[in-house]
Structure formats: C-alpha cells, structure tokens
Scaffold this active site. Structure first.
Site: not given
Length: 349
Positions: A2, A25, A79, A81-82, A84, A215
């Site tokens: 991330d 994020e 985001d 890494i949406d 995780t 998101d």
C-alpha cells in the site's frame, strides 16, 4: 505494498499534474515508526521508478495524499491497494484512481491484476484495466433484463457489508441461493460494468460507519458509464463533494439500469426501519423525483476540454499500470474501455 504503490502513483501524478491535489488512503506515520518496513518499501519503489528516491522522498509522496477533498475544484482520489486482505490471500484486489471535479467523478481507472478476463473460466488469462471518462461512450455493457436472471457481488468480509441481509434481498429478487460472487476491492464494480454480474450490494453494518471516497469513486463512474446506476440504499447518488468520506450516504446499490429500481425496492423492503447495531439505518420513502434525479446524474456530462481530458485518461491509465507493476512485477493483459454512451439502458459495443 500500500505504501509503495501510493508513493509511486502520487509521485507520477504530481509530475504530470502538479496543480491537482490528492486524496489518498495512506499516510506515512506508521511507516516512519517501522525502519524495517521503510527499507522494504524503499527497495520496492526504487525497483520501478526511473529516478531513485530516498526514504524521505517516499514519506513526502505518501503524505501528498492528505488533501481534505470538497465540493470545489479538482482532486485525485487514490486507493493504492484496494482489498488488502484479498491481495494477501492472492485473490482479488485493485489499484483505483479517480479524478473528481467540483464534487463529481469525471475519470476513473481500476487495475485488477488477478481478475480473470473470463470470470466464468477461472483459468483464463488474468488482469483487467477498466477506464471510464464521463460522457465518452460505452464499450462493454451488461445485458441483464431482469434481476432474477443475474447474480450479485458483495464483499468477502462480513464487516464491510451485511451478508445475511444481502441474502434476504436476493430472495426478494428471486435470485437463486448461492449465486453471489464474493470478492475484495472495486473489482466488483468492474464485473458489473462488463456484465459478469448485474448487481453489487454493500449493505450497511453500522449506522455510524462512513464509506471512504477512494473505495467507490472510480468504480461508480465505470458502472455509470457502462449504462448502470449507482446509488446508496436510500436511492441517493453517491456524494463525493463533502470530504474524504461519503458522509451523506449509507451503503451502495449498483446495478444495470434496467433492474436498479427493482433492486432498490428489494433493498428497502429488507432494510426498512431495521435496526443496525442498536440504531436504525434510516431508510425512508424515496420520491419518484429523487430516483429521476439519480438517473439524470448518471447521464449528466460535464464539459471538459477534450485534449486535457484525454491526457488525464492516458496518464492515469499509465500510472495505474505502473502501480500494478510495482506490486506484481507483471503487466495487465486486458484493457476494458468502459465509457458513457448516454443510452438509458446501456450502450452497444
């Protein structure tokens, strides 16, 4: 991953569009407190960028995503890494980037490295890049005629969406039991946009939780531009103009235009005045003019200079592909262009 992805994406965004702030994020606070993790992120980032960064550069680029958002002007929302947990399990996750202008999403890009090109064939090639710009035509749309003919998507994590209530909604729609597709991240928006599923439900599990704009921003536009409709559980369009969260909305109902009203009615039957963690979700009667306004919101086009818009599309797609490569070391094999046609029930290929 991330932290590294956000550093790479923010650095590229600021290089190409230095005047546009970023709502990201992550922040660097936890990373600064973990020297071992900082070294891993530094190695990861410098493995993909053209000019090596110092760890201080990485902290700075991560924290360039601390913009508050709002109703005026332009900003990116990211985001990195949406999903995780999906990433850690080797399942579905996504890199998601959207451009918001005066509170309205104008550009959305989602890179899904593990999403099969053919969802019905899990062994098919993996990797899809979804790109949408407001008012620019639709290249893939859903062909669902009734809600009972389709399947729906929901989160893997029960803490993100109420799965028992989603099952009740499916019963109201006469959708066969066991036909939900559970996956992490905004990949769910992508599979609705290209017709692998007809519905995405995110049912509130708390009366106090506020969804984060990163998101949903890119995925909302991608579904809308494919001919779908995205609202909250009350039928209101998602409001990206009030900061870093969707504080004016509860939950998400995304569906093809033909069945969205039917799905929304089922959602309200199940959720009407039902308590959630000791409080009511607050579902009220939704007037026809509100539903019409939501549909109109989907069709509205915001005038942007074509050359600038195209540049933003190309650069954003490149940036997301770069971020995906920084995480996976691989390239995305399939690009799914999903852009608006202005046709009520979805455009044609």
């Amino acid at each position: 991953a991330d932290f590294g992805a956000q550093a790479v994406v923010n650095a590229l965004l600021l290089k190409h569009f230095p005047e546009i702030p970023i709502v990201g994020e992550e922040d660097s606070k936890d990373l600064k407190e973990n020297p071992v993790l900082s070294e891993r992120v530094l190695s990861l980032v410098n493995g993909v960028v053209e000019s090596p960064m110092t760890i201080e550069d990485i902290y700075k680029h991560i924290d360039s995503g601390n913009y508050a958002g709002g109703a005026q002007g332009k900003f990116w929302t990211l985001d990195p890494i949406d999903g995780t947990k999906g990433f850690l399990r080797g399942e579905q996750y996504a890199v998601c980037l959207a451009l918001v202008v005066d509170g309205k999403v104008e550009l959305g890009v989602i890179g899904c490295p593990n999403l099969p090109v053919d969802l019905d064939n899990p062994d098919s090639e993996r990797g899809s890049l979804f790109i949408a710009t407001r008012g620019q035509g639709a290249f893939q749309t859903a062909k669902v005629k009734t809600a009972s003919e389709t399947i729906f998507c929901e989160s893997v994590e029960s803490g993100h969406s109420s799965q028992p209530e989603a099952a009740e909604i499916a019963q109201h729609l006469i959708i066969a039991a066991g036909t939900s597709k559970r996956m992490d991240s905004q990949c769910k928006y992508g599979v609705v946009a290209r017709g692998d599923a007809g519905i995405y439900l995110r049912i509130p599990v708390s009366d106090t939780y506020e969804e984060k704009i990163w998101d949903h921003a890119a995925g909302t536009l991608i579904v809308e531009e494919a001919g779908g409709v995205v609202t909250d559980v009350e039928g209101k369009p998602l409001d990206f103009s009030v900061g870093r969260t969707l504080k004016n909305n509860k939950g998400v109902v995304a569906a093809t235009a033909r069945i969205h009203k039917e799905v929304l009615e089922a959602v309200k039957k199940v959720l009407w005045a039902k308590p959630v963690n000791g409080g009511a979700v607050g579902i009220g009667a939704v007037a026809d003019d509100v539903l019409e306004a939501a549909a109109k919101e989907v069709a509205d086009a915001v005038a942007e200079q074509q050359q600038q818009q195209q540049q933003q599309v190309e650069v954003a797609a490149m940036i997301v592909e770069t971020a995906v490569g920084s995480v996976t070391g691989e390239t995305i094999v399939d690009t799914v262009m999903v852009e608006s046609s202005g046709v009520e029930n979805g455009g044609q290929n």
